[in-house]
Enzyme design. Structure first.
Site, short mmCIF file in Angstrom:
data_model
loop_
_atom_site.label_atom_id
_atom_site.label_comp_id
_atom_site.label_asym_id
_atom_site.label_seq_id
_atom_site.Cartn_x
_atom_site.Cartn_y
_atom_site.Cartn_z
N CYS A 230 41.16 46.86 39.60
CA CYS A 230 42.24 47.15 40.55
C CYS A 230 43.51 47.33 39.72
CB CYS A 230 42.40 46.03 41.57
SG CYS A 230 40.89 45.59 42.44
N GLY A 234 48.92 49.83 36.11
CA GLY A 234 48.32 49.77 34.79
C GLY A 234 48.91 48.83 33.78
N GLY A 235 49.77 47.92 34.17
CA GLY A 235 50.40 47.03 33.19
C GLY A 235 49.39 46.20 32.41
N LYS A 236 48.41 45.64 33.14
CA LYS A 236 47.41 44.81 32.46
C LYS A 236 46.46 45.66 31.62
CE LYS A 236 46.70 42.83 36.45
NZ LYS A 236 47.99 43.00 37.12
N ASP A 285 32.47 53.19 45.14
CA ASP A 285 32.52 54.58 44.67
C ASP A 285 31.38 54.85 43.68
OD1 ASP A 285 33.51 56.87 42.88
OD2 ASP A 285 35.06 56.83 44.42
N ASP A 301 41.84 41.92 39.36
CA ASP A 301 43.07 41.39 39.95
C ASP A 301 43.14 41.94 41.38
OD1 ASP A 301 45.53 40.34 40.53
OD2 ASP A 301 46.63 41.46 39.02
N CYS A 354 47.55 36.76 42.77
CA CYS A 354 48.88 36.17 42.72
C CYS A 354 49.13 35.44 44.04
CB CYS A 354 49.96 37.21 42.43
SG CYS A 354 49.89 38.70 43.44
#
Length: 418
Positions: A230, A234-236, A285, A301, A354
């Site tokens: 997820c 795209g930070g992680k 998918d 996440d 979170c």
């Protein structure tokens, strides 16, 4: 610096636009600024700070106001939380308002019920009281009422943390190393970091320390096949790519084309060559199914209530409901089940939210493990200790703004047995 009368008028207009909270507050505020192009950068900063301050303290402010109009909320906020006196507001308020403000100045927050002191709605209080004491709830609520600091992640492909710290401090930006993440930096204040040469050259990214810790729990290695299930913007995934020294392959999956489009300029700045964003229709998918049993590491996440991010998104207290939590739980379980199918024997999965609530966290993981005996849970504290990260919250990672000065984050690490 005190707000001007014009800025106060504009703040009232912004509150009036946002308070129905029919969409996320940041989206509504962005649309408000678009509709008021005459506002300068400083005006926008002042208005945003007031709006978010009111959202953080809304329960107490509504209690103080006989009628919770945008103007009444603003005045109560300025007097109770910004420390403005009646003399400073003399040209902005009438005689009746002055009398009312004199009265509310004497009202003490500590004399209010716990829900008002902690700034939690009753439905959330009921959930929190199942696993936290009143003292813990108050401490958590007070921590969530403070704005989050601005955390950065150093892109280790392009720079080292001590180099970035030196440059930032030379630029007059107060910065220090984060206590847990070996590549994190915490700033004092909110400088316009997105215009800094370090940011534009890809050497730093904005990322909360709690999110950075997930990368160390997943611990991807060079040459591996990795999935960020997820990925969002795209930070992680960008961090994982750097940890892998841009070797191997990372798939960044998300159902939102818009979020993945936001990843594109970040990916270009990062200088990574092993990250491949792909939009999917759902957790089932066909592009997911083609990878079943082939992946070394999976980060999941999941979409969640976001209640651990109330420092940044205080509006979530009103936009989430017990019903929305129930819907999220079904989605979380389905996503975890599908993502787990990707792993090859011996592969590792990190499930993260979170959220502060066990029903989105431990309970989802325990249910999955009971249905999937070929998976085992690993100890998060042990995994972090192996990487010399001094953070022990037990078998699960459970970060709290009250204890760790991060967002409220949960993670479990699962391994597929050989």
């Amino acid at each position: 610096m005190r707000p001007t009368l014009a800025q106060l008028d504009m703040a009232i207009a912004a509150i009036r636009t946002i308070l129905p909270l029919e969409s996320p507050a940041d989206t509504l505020l962005r649309l408000f600024f678009r509709d008021h192009p005459m506002l300068g950068q400083n005006d926008r900063a002042v208005v945003a700070e007031i709006v978010y301050g009111i959202l953080r303290h809304r329960f107490f402010l509504e209690y103080l106001a006989e009628k919770a109009t945008p103007r009444a909320l603003l005045l109560a906020y300025l007097v109770k939380f910004e420390g403005m006196n009646l003399r400073e507001l003399a040209t902005f308020i009438n005689e009746a308002e002055a009398k009312w403000l004199t009265h509310i100045k004497a009202v003490k927050l500590v004399s209010q019920p716990l829900a008002i002191q902690a700034e939690f709605p009753e439905w959330l209080m009921e959930k929190l009281q199942k696993f936290l004491s009143d003292t813990e709830i108050l401490r958590l609520g007070q921590a969530l009422q403070h704005p989050a600091p601005l955390d950065l992640r150093v892109n280790t492909l392009l720079a080292k943390r001590h180099e970035v710290l030196n440059i930032l401090n030379q630029e007059g930006i107060k910065a220090h190393a984060t206590p847990y993440s070996p590549i994190g930096i915490r700033l004092t204040g909110k400088p316009a970091i997105n215009r800094d040469p370090l940011f534009l050259s890809g050497k730093i990214e904005v990322q909360d320390e709690s999110s950075q810790i997930l990368g160390y729990l997943l611990a991807p290695r060079r040459g591996e096949m990795v999935v960020d299930f997820c990925a969002g913007a795209g930070g992680k995934a960008l961090m994982l790519g750097a940890l892998m020294h841009s070797q191997g392959r990372i798939y960044a999956f998300d159902i939102s084309e818009k979020r993945l489009n936001n990843l594109k300029p970040r990916l270009k700045r990062s200088c990574l060559s092993n990250l491949h964003p792909q939009r999917i229709n759902s957790e089932n998918d066909v592009r997911i199914k083609r990878l079943y049993g082939k992946i070394d590491r999976v980060l999941v996440d999941v979409p969640c209530s976001g209640l651990g991010t109330l420092r940044r998104n205080p509006d979530l207290k009103w936009r989430q409901t017990p019903q929305s939590i129930e819907e999220l739980k079904h989605k979380q379980a389905a996503i975890l089940s599908s993502a787990a199918n990707l792993l090859k024997p011996g592969g590792r999965l990190v499930y993260a939210t979170c959220s502060l609530l066990p029903e989105e966290n431990q309970e989802i993981v325990e249910l999955f493990l009971s249905d999937n005996p070929h998976f085992a849970r690993l100890n998060c504290a042990d995994l972090l200790a192996q990487q010399k990260i001094p953070l022990d919250t037990g078998e699960y990672l459970q970060l709290s703004p009250a204890l760790h000065q991060t967002d409220g984050f949960f993670a479990a690490v699962l391994e597929r047995k050989n």
